[in-house]
Design an enzyme around this catalytic site. Structure first.
Site, mmCIF file in Angstrom:
data_model
loop_
_atom_site.group_PDB
_atom_site.id
_atom_site.type_symbol
_atom_site.label_atom_id
_atom_site.label_comp_id
_atom_site.label_asym_id
_atom_site.label_seq_id
_atom_site.Cartn_x
_atom_site.Cartn_y
_atom_site.Cartn_z
ATOM 1 N N CYS A 161 3.638 1.699 2.789
ATOM 2 C CA CYS A 161 4.816 0.850 2.341
ATOM 3 C C CYS A 161 5.692 1.827 1.457
ATOM 4 O O CYS A 161 6.898 2.022 1.807
ATOM 5 C CB CYS A 161 4.383 -0.253 1.632
ATOM 6 N N ASP A 171 -2.863 17.694 -27.183
ATOM 7 C CA ASP A 171 -1.919 17.350 -28.220
ATOM 8 C C ASP A 171 -2.894 17.752 -29.539
ATOM 9 O O ASP A 171 -4.114 17.853 -29.244
ATOM 10 C CB ASP A 171 -1.705 15.837 -28.532
ATOM 11 N N ASP A 179 3.176 10.890 -28.110
ATOM 12 C CA ASP A 179 2.574 11.548 -26.965
ATOM 13 C C ASP A 179 2.906 10.545 -25.806
ATOM 14 O O ASP A 179 2.799 10.841 -24.424
ATOM 15 C CB ASP A 179 1.110 11.760 -26.892
ATOM 16 N N CYS A 221 0.969 -1.300 -0.033
ATOM 17 C CA CYS A 221 0.155 0.002 0.055
ATOM 18 C C CYS A 221 0.855 1.237 -0.087
ATOM 19 O O CYS A 221 2.112 1.188 0.202
ATOM 20 C CB CYS A 221 -0.941 0.055 1.132
#
Length: 876
Positions: free
Chosen positions: A19, A448, A653, A16
């Site tokens: 951590c 873009d 991209d 998680c």
């Protein structure tokens, strides 16, 4: 002086965000750390450090001391890497989690049935019924729980380890909650056994009803389900890099001793001479030394129009030679190629993303120690007050049971799951919970241009014919020549000619002239199609026409000239036009208070022309950027404190999509763009960016509500569970009631999350200008012998009208259309009717608006719609 070194590490044992935060904290304390970032999704860490002050071994030791595993990640060269190996690790984790979930469910179902079945008078084996069988009833549940605990034992090993290191996480909550139920259940088994042995049926019955094995099993199974869904998302993290690697061809044609020799791409060396034929992928970066080609670089640059390249011009590995034949000299190989650099950028961007702190993990860091402390204090106090060990122990366990993290664990994922499902129904796919959570904080959207704001493919925008030439004559010559060409510009012209029912003619002695255009003989006449260079090379000049072409070029359009026997027929301009929804989408984003930038590899002039059409300020245009620069621009905005969403559709991209806080890919984009992004717009509509942001805000609001309700039961129940009202009112919370309150809180959280199914966007798609001027073709006849056009000719009818026929509008009511595919089928059916133009089919209004000439009958229209599979209810 700082001797900067950058290394990638593989981290194991993280479950998680608590951590990943602990790993970051442990590494951040080391001397010489310049920058470091832990990626929970990829289980990786990127560290920049001063190698004079710190070594990789010391970094690894710091991670291991924090309770996790670490090792250096060794990157192989582009040519040596195996996409299969990259995928295997994520696939193995996903498979293991799938097995854990399957085993948990298999044993959870009978456990839940046995523990709860008698409460609903469900059929049960006689061996498990009655107080005299209380021991077998309890022990059977315990046996069914053991496999669930065994396959999910990692929660206990990690949870208690982090607890002992004073850094509790979600695993600690899971371990404590389920362990409390298990320990109490085992204690109850002993009490039942003792009671039955002494004939105390009342005590045996009491403890047989106080078993909480099913609560422990349910906690572990539900959490494993969430982990399984998370692992499925992780399984896709390597797809973008894998597909980028697959762009590079596996072989190349090398010219050696005047002989073509097919070799592996691994054997290509610097300064080798390679041969590239039409339709082939370019093996690596190099320079053309002989011949020419029409190169499709859209995979790397995003530019939809292939470019003509000839001697001394560079070509990029992974791009495609659409037509032509050339020899190239290799200038870059392996990790130095443009494609390899883009791959590294994608990998670095995904690795360096900051982990999103989960609200539940932040709260649990405080909540768990408090609950444990309260449980211990309550138990000790009641023992000191003279109560029995059983009484005091039940108080302590009840505190732990009622604070079980089931609702806390469900608060976020349930809202995310429902929100994701709602998004999918709207054509918005979220690949991770993190993306949907992060999107609500976005204050900057970078768009873009090519394929995102614009259509992404060339279309005819203007047609100018010489006064003495008809539109049909120009299109006949143009389409006849372009039909033999493989150039996308030619495809745009052929599409227009097809709409106008132009028949192509035979072409003799057809030639493609590198960097200029086409030539051929039609009806014994020499015909040309190309740019100004082509006409000048054939001594055909017209300053008025060239001036017009230059003006069109300044507007970001590509002018093509056509001649027949040295006589100018006209000019056709082609450009990438904006999508009909783009202007409104940008206005909607502005209404949300979001900053908008347009990022493009096109020149500044073209970018400004597009910005005017979408009402975007010039200060928000970033033009002339390469793929590497796009990623850097996103990073620059982030360094300014902006939360950035990047919207794109091309391979070029991919680095920027990965670098952004949220990457959004247009559905019609490349697979690599989609894999690099966090959110995918299936309907290829920029308005869905607005919808996604609004949906994210609704989801986050729902999560906060869920967290409130997940804790309100604890706030009310924990004081009661501690026995604070026992002395005064005799009120003591039974552990079963505590478990019921915990379960009800989970039900409440799930029910609240289901409200997201009713989420709706509040903009009107019908307000979109369907007659966007960017899609209309401007057709004019001009007198090339004067300085201005022929006013008498003026603007010709639209290309899809017939000049000599008067057109009227008809509205057709259509039943049976269910989706956009139906709209397309109905549109195609009507467009096939000779004399029908301007076809606009609306799924929302269930009708079609068309223009027809006097020769088209209602019967023809009806028959066309019926043949397409739909019903006509009225024609007005």
């Amino acid at each position: 002086m700082i001797f900067l070194q950058k290394e990638h590490f593989d981290i194991t044992g993280m479950t998680c965000s608590a951590c990943s935060s602990r790993v970051e904290k442990a590494v951040g304390k080391l001397p010489g750390i310049i920058n470091h970032s832990v990626n929970l999704l990829k289980n990786s860490m990127v560290v920049e450090f001063d190698e004079k002050l710190l070594s990789t071994n010391e970094i690894i030791q710091a991670v291991e001391k924090a309770g996790y595993g670490a090792s250096l990640h060794h990157n192989q060269s582009l040519s040596k890497q195996s996409p299969t190996k990259i995928e295997n690790k994520a696939e193995d984790i996903h498979t293991q989690m799938k097995k854990r979930l399957f085993i948990s469910i298999i044993f959870m179902l009978p456990l839940f049935y046995i523990s709860m079945g008698h409460m609903f008078s469900l059929p049960m084996p006689s061996l498990l019924l009655g107080t005299e069988n209380a021991l077998s009833f309890a022990f059977t549940q315990f046996l069914l729980l053991i496999p669930i605990v065994f396959v999910n034992f990692k929660y206990y090993s990690v949870g208690f380890k982090t607890l002992f290191q004073l850094s509790p996480n979600m695993d600690s909550l899971i371990a404590l909650g389920s362990s409390a139920a298990i320990i109490y259940g085992i204690y109850a088994i002993y009490k039942i056994s003792f009671a039955l042995g002494h004939g105390d049926l009342s005590t045996a019955h009491h403890f047989s009803m106080d078993l909480y094995f099913e609560s422990a099993g349910m906690i572990l199974t539900l959490i494993t389900l969430g982990k399984f869904l998370e692992s499925r998302a992780k399984n896709k993290t390597s797809d973008a890099i894998t597909k980028l690697m697959n762009l590079a061809p596996k072989t190349a044609l090398r010219l050696e001793n005047n002989q073509e020799q097919e070799i592996s791409i691994d054997d290509v060396k610097l300064n080798d001479i390679l041969i590239v034929k039409a339709g082939a992928s370019i093996p690596t970066d190099g320079i053309i030394i002989e011949g020419h080609g029409v190169i499709d670089e859209s995979s790397l640059t995003g530019e939809p129009i292939p470019c003509d390249k000839t001697i001394d011009q560079t070509v990029i590995g992974g791009t495609i030679n659409k037509s032509g034949y050339f020899k190239m000299r290799v200038t870059k190989i392996g990790e130095n190629t443009t494609l390899a650099q883009i791959i590294n950028l994608v990998d670095d961007a995904t690795s360096s993303k900051a982990p999103i702190a989960k609200i539940a993990d932040k709260i649990s860091a405080i909540f768990v120690p408090i609950v444990i402390t309260l449980a211990i204090i309550a138990t000790i106090i009641w023992l000191f007050k003279g109560e029995s060990l059983e009484f005091a122990l039940s108080i302590g366990i009840c505190v732990l049971v009622i604070s079980c993290p089931c609702a806390l664990g469900l608060a976020t994922p349930t809202a995310i799951m429902v929100g994701t499902g709602k998004g999918a129904s709207l054509g918005i796919l979220s690949k991770s919970a993190q993306a949907l959570e992060t999107l609500h904080n976005i204050n900057t959207v970078v768009l873009d241009k090519t394929g995102t704001i614009t259509q992404g493919k060339p279309q005819v925008t203007d047609i100018y014919t010489s006064k003495e030439v008809t539109l049909q004559q120009l299109l006949t010559v143009a389409s006849s020549l372009e039909k033999l060409s493989e150039h996308p510009l030619g495809e745009a012209i052929l599409q227009v000619a097809d709409k106008h029912n132009i028949l192509t003619l035979a072409v003799e002695n057809f030639k493609q002239i590198a960097g200029q255009g086409l030539s051929g003989i039609i009806d014994n006449s020499i015909c040309l199609a190309g740019n100004q260079k082509l006409l000048i090379a054939h001594d055909i000049k017209n300053e008025q026409l060239f001036s017009l072409g230059n003006k069109l070029a300044q507007q970001g359009k590509t002018p093509l000239y056509f001649t027949k026997d040295d006589k100018i027929l006209g000019l056709i301009a082609i450009a990438d036009t904006i999508k009909a929804t783009s202007p409104q989408a940008i206005q909607e984003l502005k209404n949300l208070g979001i900053n908008i930038y347009m990022l493009t590899g096109d020149n500044q002039l073209t970018a400004k022309q597009i910005s005017k059409q979408i009402n975007l300020e010039e200060n928000n245009i970033i033009s002339d950027v390469l793929p590497q620069d796009k990623e850097a621009q996103i990073r620059q905005l982030q360094n300014q404190g902006q939360k950035v969403a990047m919207v794109g559709d091309g391979i070029n991209d991919a680095p920027a999509l990965a670098r952004a806080d949220v990457g959004i890919a247009i559905g019609a984009g490349t697979d690599i763009a989609i894999d690099s992004a966090d959110i995918i717009l299936m309907k290829n509509n920029l308005l869905d960016v607005v919808t996604a942001i609004k949906l994210s805000k609704a989801v986050i609001k729902n999560i906060r509500e869920n967290l409130f309700w997940a804790f309100i039961y604890n706030i009310i129940g924990i004081p009661i569970a501690m026995g604070l009202f026992y002395t005064a009112f005799g009120l003591k919370l039974n552990p079963m009631i505590g478990a019921l309150a915990m379960s009800f809180s989970s039900v409440f959280v799930v029910t609240n999350a289901l409200r997201l199914r009713f989420f709706q966007n509040n903009y009107q798609t019908s307000s979109i200008n369907k007659d966007n001027s960017s899609t209309a073709i401007n057709i004019q006849a001009i007198d090339l012998n004067t300085s201005k056009g022929d006013d008498n000719m003026g603007l010709l009818n639209n290309l899809f009208h017939k000049n000599s026929e008067k057109q009227t509008e008809k509205i057709i009511s259509i039943e049976g259309m269910m989706c956009q595919h139906c709209v397309r089928h109905a549109t195609e059916a009507l467009e096939k009717i000779d004399g029908v133009s301007d076809v606009k089919v609306s799924l929302e209004n269930k009708n079609a608006v068309i223009h027809v000439n006097q020769n088209v009958t209602d019967e023809q229209i009806t028959n066309a719609i019926v043949e397409a599979g739909y019903e006509v209810t009225a024609i007005k």
